[in-house]
Each structure stands twice: as C-alpha cells, then as structure tokens.
Design a protein around this motif. Structure first.
Motif, short mmCIF file in Angstrom:
data_model
loop_
_atom_site.label_atom_id
_atom_site.label_comp_id
_atom_site.label_asym_id
_atom_site.label_seq_id
_atom_site.Cartn_x
_atom_site.Cartn_y
_atom_site.Cartn_z
N ASP A 48 8.27 6.82 0.60
CA ASP A 48 6.99 6.80 1.30
C ASP A 48 7.27 6.77 2.81
O ASP A 48 7.41 5.71 3.41
CB ASP A 48 6.18 5.57 0.88
N ILE A 49 7.35 7.97 3.41
CA ILE A 49 7.72 8.05 4.83
C ILE A 49 6.61 7.47 5.70
O ILE A 49 6.88 6.71 6.62
CB ILE A 49 7.99 9.53 5.21
N ILE A 50 5.35 7.81 5.39
CA ILE A 50 4.24 7.33 6.20
C ILE A 50 4.14 5.81 6.12
O ILE A 50 3.96 5.12 7.13
CB ILE A 50 2.92 7.97 5.73
N GLY A 51 4.28 5.27 4.89
CA GLY A 51 4.16 3.83 4.71
C GLY A 51 5.24 3.03 5.40
O GLY A 51 5.08 1.84 5.66
N SER A 52 6.37 3.67 5.70
CA SER A 52 7.48 2.96 6.33
C SER A 52 7.42 2.99 7.85
O SER A 52 8.24 2.36 8.51
CB SER A 52 8.80 3.57 5.86
N LEU A 53 6.46 3.71 8.42
CA LEU A 53 6.36 3.80 9.87
C LEU A 53 5.80 2.52 10.46
O LEU A 53 5.05 1.78 9.80
CB LEU A 53 5.45 4.97 10.27
N VAL A 57 -3.55 7.85 12.61
CA VAL A 57 -4.86 7.72 11.96
C VAL A 57 -5.98 8.21 12.86
O VAL A 57 -7.02 8.67 12.38
CB VAL A 57 -5.08 6.24 11.55
N LYS A 58 -5.79 8.17 14.17
CA LYS A 58 -6.83 8.62 15.10
C LYS A 58 -7.18 10.09 14.90
O LYS A 58 -8.24 10.55 15.29
CB LYS A 58 -6.39 8.37 16.55
N ALA A 66 -3.57 -1.03 2.43
CA ALA A 66 -3.43 -2.17 3.34
C ALA A 66 -3.35 -1.71 4.79
O ALA A 66 -3.94 -2.31 5.69
CB ALA A 66 -2.19 -2.99 2.96
N ILE A 67 -2.62 -0.62 5.01
CA ILE A 67 -2.46 -0.10 6.37
C ILE A 67 -3.79 0.42 6.91
O ILE A 67 -4.18 0.10 8.05
CB ILE A 67 -1.40 1.02 6.40
N LEU A 68 -4.48 1.20 6.09
CA LEU A 68 -5.72 1.82 6.54
C LEU A 68 -6.92 0.88 6.50
O LEU A 68 -8.04 1.29 6.82
CB LEU A 68 -6.02 3.06 5.68
N SER A 69 -6.69 -0.36 6.09
CA SER A 69 -7.78 -1.35 6.04
C SER A 69 -7.65 -2.41 7.13
O SER A 69 -8.44 -3.36 7.15
CB SER A 69 -7.80 -2.04 4.66
N CYS A 70 -6.69 -2.25 8.01
CA CYS A 70 -6.52 -3.25 9.07
C CYS A 70 -7.65 -3.11 10.10
O CYS A 70 -8.25 -2.05 10.26
CB CYS A 70 -5.16 -3.12 9.74
N ASP A 71 -7.91 -4.20 10.82
CA ASP A 71 -9.04 -4.24 11.75
C ASP A 71 -8.94 -3.20 12.85
O ASP A 71 -9.96 -2.66 13.30
CB ASP A 71 -9.16 -5.64 12.36
N THR A 72 -7.73 -2.92 13.32
CA THR A 72 -7.59 -1.96 14.43
C THR A 72 -8.04 -0.56 14.03
O THR A 72 -8.39 0.25 14.89
CB THR A 72 -6.12 -1.90 14.89
N ILE A 73 -8.07 -0.27 12.73
CA ILE A 73 -8.53 1.03 12.24
C ILE A 73 -9.96 0.95 11.74
O ILE A 73 -10.79 1.82 12.06
CB ILE A 73 -7.60 1.53 11.11
#
Length: 443
Positions: free
Chosen positions: A3-8, A17-18, A37-44
């Motif tokens: 999972d290349i994207i998940g490891s960034l 994501v922008k 989990a990554i796409l559910s963080c507050d900054t996004i």
C-alpha cells in the motif's frame, strides 16, 4: 500487495487529497481501514464539510462543521446525490380517483407536500415525515378556487384570483395553526415567502410595476416603489429591508440599478448603478427576455435571466445581503431542448432546469459548471377520466410541474407525483410510505 499511498506521511497525503473531489474521497475510504482513517482526519474532513454545507446552503442556517464523522459522511452523500441527480429513493403517489381535474399548483418544502384541491377553496397537505394528512381552508366560502399557493418552512399562503389579481388571501402558521386573512386590492401575483414576509409582484406585462410586501407579523400590506425590468429582489425580513435590482437594456453595456427600500413604510433609502460583465454583449434590439422566480436562502437570493441567444444562454444571479454584492454566472447551453425552460433552485448552487415540452430535466451544478441529465420514468396510476384523456391526446405523455427543495425533488404528470429523496438523513420508512399512499388516495 504494498500500500504505497497508505505508507506516505500525513503531510504529503494532505497535499494529494486536495486534488480529489468529493466522490473520489468517499470512494477511496472504502479501500482499506488505513485509507479510511487517513481520509477521515480533521484536516481533510473539516474543510470538505465546510464546502459541502455551503453547497447545500446549510451554512446559512447555522449548521456547524463540529459534527461527528458519521454525520459528516451523511452530508457528503447528500451533496453527491444532489449534484449528480442520484436519489436514494423514489416513491410514486398516484392522484386520487376522486380528482376530476389536476391541481393548479403543488409545493414541497420542509418535508411537507401541499396542493390545492380541485373542488372548493381548500389545500391538502401531506407530512412526508409521518405520513399524516391535513386540510387547510382558504375561507368560509368553499366555492372559491385556490388559484395561488405558496409553502415556506413556517407558513402556508393561499389566495383566490379575482378579475384583475389576488383578492382573498389566507396565511396559516404551520406551527401554531393561526390563520391570518387579508382582502386586498389587485396587487399582482403571489411570488415568494421570506420568513414572515409575503411578496407580490404585478403582471409581467406591466411597463412599470410595483412590489407589495405583506408583513404577517403585523398583518400589514405595504407597496414598494415602481420597477421596470426587475431581475432580482432580496427581502431581509429581520431588518425589514427590500433590495431590488433593475436592468436597463437600452444602455451599452446594460446598466444594473440597485435600490434599497424599507418594507414598513415603502421609503427608498439607497440607490446606485453598476455593470455586469456577463451581460456586456447583450442589448435591447427588440428581443424578448425573461427572468424566473427569486429563491432566498438565508442572506442570499438566487435568480436567473434567460437570454434568447443561439445557445439559449442563462445568467445566474446571486445576491449576498451580508456583503452587499451581486454576482453573475453565465450558463451556456447548446441543447435547444431547454429553450424557454424554467428553473428551480434546489440549493444555492444546484439548479433544476425543466421544460413542459418533453420528459426531461437537467441538474446544473453552479460550483463546477456541469450539467447532469437524469432519466425520468413516471409510472401510470391513472383514474378513468385521465386515462381517457391520455388516449385521446396525440404525442408522448409529458410532466407538467417540477417542485421541491434540497431534500426532495417532485415531478408531477397526469398520473401522479414522483418524489426523489436525496438526503440519507430523511428517507421515509415503509410504514410512513404506506400511510402516505393511503392518505394521498383520500386527500
């Protein structure tokens, strides 16, 4: 699989994501727990939620971005369904067999469906949340016909048409059941309800026409100026101010005039002129243009000017009372299907185009400038007189009214009403749907 994207790192993921739109983000959350989990963080989520609430116009009603993730996802799905015209559920309500004619007007606002009754001065209403029905009388004379009907979040306003305009008016507070009556002189047609202010506008054939505002809190009717080529008006109910925009097509480029009035006294308090670049290449050479009905969302009002160009263009106008600015957006259409079409603003940035000449509607997304053409398949649930009428008529069957808001879009034809539900926060369950059908049959 790696999972290349998940490891960034999260910082780099935020920048990636922008470049994703709402549909991509929602779809990507289904890839894995890590991606969710990554796409559910507050900054996004928070910036995206703020953009979504603005798109739906919920920010104008005080809805905060401080909500749980599950609520945020429901707003995202709502926006996605609306802008791509993909309802969660469709239900069909056939006209009652007792109807000897079709209703002249249908309204759907705040989870209520309302139409005038073919016989007598009454309006029937269905609560889409509970399935319950209610009947609202125009006056003590049931022989009167309800010619005009408007529904807002709080009020139902009905009127009967006299020789030259509206005469008998009745306004109902849907919360308190209080009835407010007015017998008014011919002031024009029932145009809009903004909080506790009802706006009337004279016939479009008038060279110079006044506006009238009926203040339901005071039961007072006030005449507001005279207007030529009126293209937009905004009522600030709390401040008791009306802002009007007129266009002078004789000037090159066309000149827009803005005036501000007090709704309590009819006094003009401000005036100014300016130009809109979107109208710079249009002037009056004898062509006919028209504008649709204004729709107010909080401190914003949206309307449209239809221009008779080869592309059947439309100019979307939006006035923001909070900043005192009128903006315009050119909608270029190459499809002659929508020549002479009407519009309904389902949300500040979502416009439904429709025409009675065919079974087509178009959903326009003002934020992206894209148009979606959903398929319409109305079902037949006809009473005998309607079936005979259809058999005698040549050509395809066509729907004749489109109505609704950001939660529910309604389509009506000779067979009945089809309702499209877009919000996952409001979809009738089977028991409510059963009551709706039962009560519709006896409304």
């Amino acid at each position: 699989m790696c999972d290349i994207i998940g490891s960034l790192p999260l910082e780099l993921l935020d920048q990636i994501v922008k470049y994703l739109d709402l549909e991509d983000i929602v779809r990507s959350q289904r890839v894995s727990k890590r991606w969710r989990a990554i796409l559910s963080c507050d900054t996004i989520i928070r910036p995206l939620l703020r953009e979504t609430l603005t798109f739906l116009g919920l920010d104008l009603e005080g809805v905060s971005t401080d909500v749980a993730l599950a609520d945020a996802m429901s707003y995202f799905q709502w926006r996605h369904n609306l802008q791509y015209a993909r309802p969660i559920k469709k239900i069909f309500l056939p006209w009652p067999a007792s109807f000897t004619s079709l209703p002249a007007k249908i309204q759907c606002r705040s989870r209520r469906l309302c139409c005038n009754m073919p016989k007598g001065g009454r309006a029937g209403m269905l609560n889409l949340e509970t399935g319950e029905k209610s009947t609202w009388a125009l006056s003590g004379k049931l022989t009167q016909i309800v010619d005009f009907l408007k529904l807002s979040d709080r009020y139902l306003v009905t009127g009967s048409l006299g020789l030259w305009g509206l005469h008998d008016m009745a306004a109902y507070d849907l919360h308190t059941k209080q009835k407010i009556c007015q017998r008014i002189p011919p002031v024009g047609f029932l145009e809009a309800i903004v909080e506790d202010k009802v706006v009337f506008i004279a016939s479009a054939g008038s060279q110079s026409r006044p506006l009238h505002v009926w203040d339901l809190s005071l039961n007072h009717m006030q005449k507001i100026g005279y207007f030529s080529n009126l293209v937009l008006y905004h009522v600030a109910a709390t401040e008791k101010i009306l802002v009007a925009f007129e266009i002078n097509w004789e000037k090159r480029p066309p000149e827009m005039q803005q005036t501000k009035w007090k709704t309590t006294t009819g006094q003009q308090v401000a005036k100014g002129t300016f130009h809109l670049p979107e109208l710079a290449d249009h002037h009056n050479d004898g062509f006919k243009w028209r504008f649709d009905r204004c729709r107010t969302f909080g401190h914003k009002t949206v309307n449209h000017i239809f221009l008779p160009t080869d592309r059947y263009d439309t100019v979307r106008l939006e006035y923001d009372y909070a900043v005192g600015q009128l903006s315009a957006q050119r909608i270029r259409s190459v499809d002659p299907l929508y020549k002479g079409s009407l519009t309904i603003c389902l949300a500040p940035n979502v416009i439904c185009f429709w025409t009675w000449r065919s079974d087509h509607i178009a959903i326009y997304n003002a934020t992206t400038g894209t148009v979606n053409l959903p398929a319409i398949q109305m079902r037949r649930g006809l009473s005998s007189w309607i079936r005979n009428k259809l058999q005698r008529r040549d050509g395809p069957r066509r729907f004749w009214d489109v109505f609704g808001d950001r939660e529910v879009l309604g389509l009506a034809d000779e067979s009945g009403i089809e309702l499209w539900f877009f919000s996952p926060r409001f979809v009738p369950d089977p028991q409510v749907l059963k009551r709706l059908k039962q009560n519709m049959a006896h409304i």
